[in-house]
Motif scaffolding. Structure first.
Motif, PDB file in Angstrom:
ATOM      1  N   ASN A  17      61.079  58.168   2.415  1.00 25.81           N
ATOM      2  CA  ASN A  17      62.415  57.645   2.738  1.00 25.81           C
ATOM      3  C   ASN A  17      62.911  58.193   4.071  1.00 25.81           C
ATOM      4  OD1 ASN A  17      62.526  56.310   0.203  1.00 25.81           O
ATOM      5  ND2 ASN A  17      63.126  58.239  -0.756  1.00 25.81           N
ATOM      6  N   LEU A  18      62.070  58.067   5.080  1.00 22.06           N
ATOM      7  CA  LEU A  18      62.350  58.660   6.388  1.00 22.06           C
ATOM      8  C   LEU A  18      63.525  57.971   7.078  1.00 22.06           C
ATOM      9  CD1 LEU A  18      60.872  60.910   8.062  1.00 22.06           C
ATOM     10  CD2 LEU A  18      59.800  59.054   9.336  1.00 22.06           C
ATOM     11  N   SER A  19      64.434  58.768   7.636  1.00 23.44           N
ATOM     12  CA  SER A  19      65.548  58.243   8.424  1.00 23.44           C
ATOM     13  C   SER A  19      65.034  57.796   9.788  1.00 23.44           C
ATOM     14  CB  SER A  19      66.617  59.316   8.600  1.00 23.44           C
ATOM     15  OG  SER A  19      67.162  59.689   7.357  1.00 23.44           O
ATOM     16  N   PRO A  20      65.822  57.022  10.548  1.00 18.06           N
ATOM     17  CA  PRO A  20      65.403  56.583  11.883  1.00 18.06           C
ATOM     18  C   PRO A  20      65.044  57.770  12.786  1.00 18.06           C
ATOM     19  CG  PRO A  20      67.345  55.366  11.184  1.00 18.06           C
ATOM     20  CD  PRO A  20      67.127  56.438  10.164  1.00 18.06           C
ATOM     21  N   VAL A  21      63.935  57.639  13.523  1.00 12.73           N
ATOM     22  CA  VAL A  21      63.501  58.741  14.378  1.00 12.73           C
ATOM     23  C   VAL A  21      64.467  58.906  15.548  1.00 12.73           C
ATOM     24  CG1 VAL A  21      61.069  58.495  13.752  1.00 12.73           C
ATOM     25  CG2 VAL A  21      61.959  57.244  15.724  1.00 12.73           C
ATOM     26  N   LEU A  22      64.631  60.154  16.002  1.00  8.77           N
ATOM     27  CA  LEU A  22      65.621  60.466  17.027  1.00  8.77           C
ATOM     28  C   LEU A  22      65.036  60.559  18.428  1.00  8.77           C
ATOM     29  CD1 LEU A  22      67.677  63.194  15.118  1.00  8.77           C
ATOM     30  CD2 LEU A  22      68.294  60.811  15.496  1.00  8.77           C
ATOM     31  N   GLY A  23      63.867  61.178  18.559  1.00  9.95           N
ATOM     32  CA  GLY A  23      63.326  61.409  19.885  1.00  9.95           C
ATOM     33  C   GLY A  23      64.191  62.380  20.674  1.00  9.95           C
ATOM     34  N   LEU A  24      63.784  62.685  21.884  1.00  6.52           N
ATOM     35  CA  LEU A  24      64.517  63.648  22.713  1.00  6.52           C
ATOM     36  C   LEU A  24      65.927  63.168  23.032  1.00  6.52           C
ATOM     37  CD1 LEU A  24      61.657  64.626  25.191  1.00  6.52           C
ATOM     38  CD2 LEU A  24      62.607  66.055  23.364  1.00  6.52           C
ATOM     39  N   GLU A  25      66.061  61.885  23.338  1.00  7.16           N
ATOM     40  CA  GLU A  25      67.373  61.353  23.706  1.00  7.16           C
ATOM     41  C   GLU A  25      68.349  61.438  22.543  1.00  7.16           C
ATOM     42  OE1 GLU A  25      69.935  60.185  26.590  1.00  7.16           O
ATOM     43  OE2 GLU A  25      67.822  60.718  26.806  1.00  7.16           O
ATOM     44  N   ASP A  61      55.250  69.624  21.846  1.00  5.94           N
ATOM     45  CA  ASP A  61      56.604  69.066  21.950  1.00  5.94           C
ATOM     46  C   ASP A  61      57.679  70.130  22.126  1.00  5.94           C
ATOM     47  OD1 ASP A  61      55.766  66.382  21.394  1.00  5.94           O
ATOM     48  OD2 ASP A  61      55.729  66.846  19.239  1.00  5.94           O
ATOM     49  N   ILE A  62      57.401  71.342  21.707  1.00  2.00           N
ATOM     50  CA  ILE A  62      58.445  72.359  21.558  1.00  2.00           C
ATOM     51  C   ILE A  62      59.259  72.629  22.826  1.00  2.00           C
ATOM     52  CG2 ILE A  62      58.868  74.810  21.042  1.00  2.00           C
ATOM     53  CD1 ILE A  62      56.707  74.571  18.868  1.00  2.00           C
ATOM     54  N   PRO A  63      58.642  72.787  24.004  1.00  2.00           N
ATOM     55  CA  PRO A  63      59.468  73.058  25.190  1.00  2.00           C
ATOM     56  C   PRO A  63      60.533  71.992  25.431  1.00  2.00           C
ATOM     57  CG  PRO A  63      57.196  73.579  25.660  1.00  2.00           C
ATOM     58  CD  PRO A  63      57.193  72.910  24.321  1.00  2.00           C
ATOM     59  N   GLU A  64      60.148  70.709  25.370  1.00  2.00           N
ATOM     60  CA  GLU A  64      61.117  69.641  25.618  1.00  2.00           C
ATOM     61  C   GLU A  64      62.170  69.563  24.508  1.00  2.00           C
ATOM     62  OE1 GLU A  64      59.282  66.140  28.299  1.00  2.00           O
ATOM     63  OE2 GLU A  64      58.548  66.170  26.231  1.00  2.00           O
ATOM     64  N   VAL A  65      61.756  69.793  23.274  1.00  2.00           N
ATOM     65  CA  VAL A  65      62.716  69.752  22.171  1.00  2.00           C
ATOM     66  C   VAL A  65      63.717  70.897  22.293  1.00  2.00           C
ATOM     67  CG1 VAL A  65      63.020  69.884  19.671  1.00  2.00           C
ATOM     68  CG2 VAL A  65      61.115  68.575  20.606  1.00  2.00           C
TER      69      VAL A  65
END
Length: 210
Positions: free
Chosen positions: A134-142, A170-174
């Motif tokens: 039941n995954l919610s909409p993905v957010l991404g960096l933005e 991904d960790i640095p950008e997140v």
């Protein structure tokens, strides 16, 4: 709540306890027991064993979804999902000394949780992940940038952990989006050496913490 939070996950290589042991050896000091599909008796049995293991490493144990169990084993924290018990009701069970976190996908979610008195937010998912149904909409960096900007504009300063399909790369950008930490599961357990991978991840996260 800052830094790395490991969320337990059963794989072909590791059970819940074995996986937690690996990340504790790697330096992680925040573990969340998540056992979707298990009954309360199984969860309490594992929580009791994991509580003892975390004590050996002076680590904090959080229980996902089960406030009664969190209270009985004297867990450090409790995490409630969007479809679980309301934080105010959970607080009456676990008491004032237990840290409570809540799952959010939008700024409105965060605002509601903030008003309900949670101590931290698990915000996600960053991208698609197979460890959650039941995954919610993905957010991404933005998505993270926009939501955290809204938090600042509205005077909400709760710690926010990014979660959902995040890898070491991904960790640095997140972290640059302004989150307080990262919650991980599969990316650690799928590594060739989870102990070494945990250490690498903690080192990256710490570079972004003041």
């Amino acid at each position: 709540m800052r830094g790395l939070l490991f969320i337990t996950h059963c794989t072909e290589r590791y059970g819940y306890l074995e996986g937690a042991q690996k990340v504790l050896e790697g330096g992680c000091r925040q573990i969340q027991l998540r056992m979707k599909g298990a009954n309360s008796g199984e969860v309490e049995k594992m929580a009791t064993r994991l509580r003892e293991l975390c004590g050996m490493y002076e680590a904090h144990l959080y229980i996902n979804d089960y406030p009664l169990i969190a209270g009985r084993i004297d867990a450090y924290g409790l995490h409630v999902g969007k479809s679980d018990m309301e934080p105010q009701a959970a607080r009456k069970i676990v008491g004032e000394n237990c840290i409570i976190g809540g799952t959010a996908n939008t700024f409105d979610d965060i605002q509601r949780l903030w008003k309900s008195g949670v101590d931290y937010i698990g915000l996600g998912p960053f991208r698609f992940t197979t460890t959650k149904t039941n995954l919610s909409p993905v957010l991404g960096l933005e998505g993270y940038r926009n939501i955290l900007h809204s938090c600042r504009e509205n005077g909400i300063h709760l710690p926010v952990l990014a979660i959902g399909g995040i890898t070491r790369q991904d960790i640095p950008e997140v972290m640059d989006t302004g989150v307080s930490g990262i919650a991980l599961s599969s990316t650690i357990l799928q590594a060739k050496d989870p102990v070494e991978e945990t250490g690498r991840i903690i080192e990256i996260i710490e570079k972004y913490q003041i």
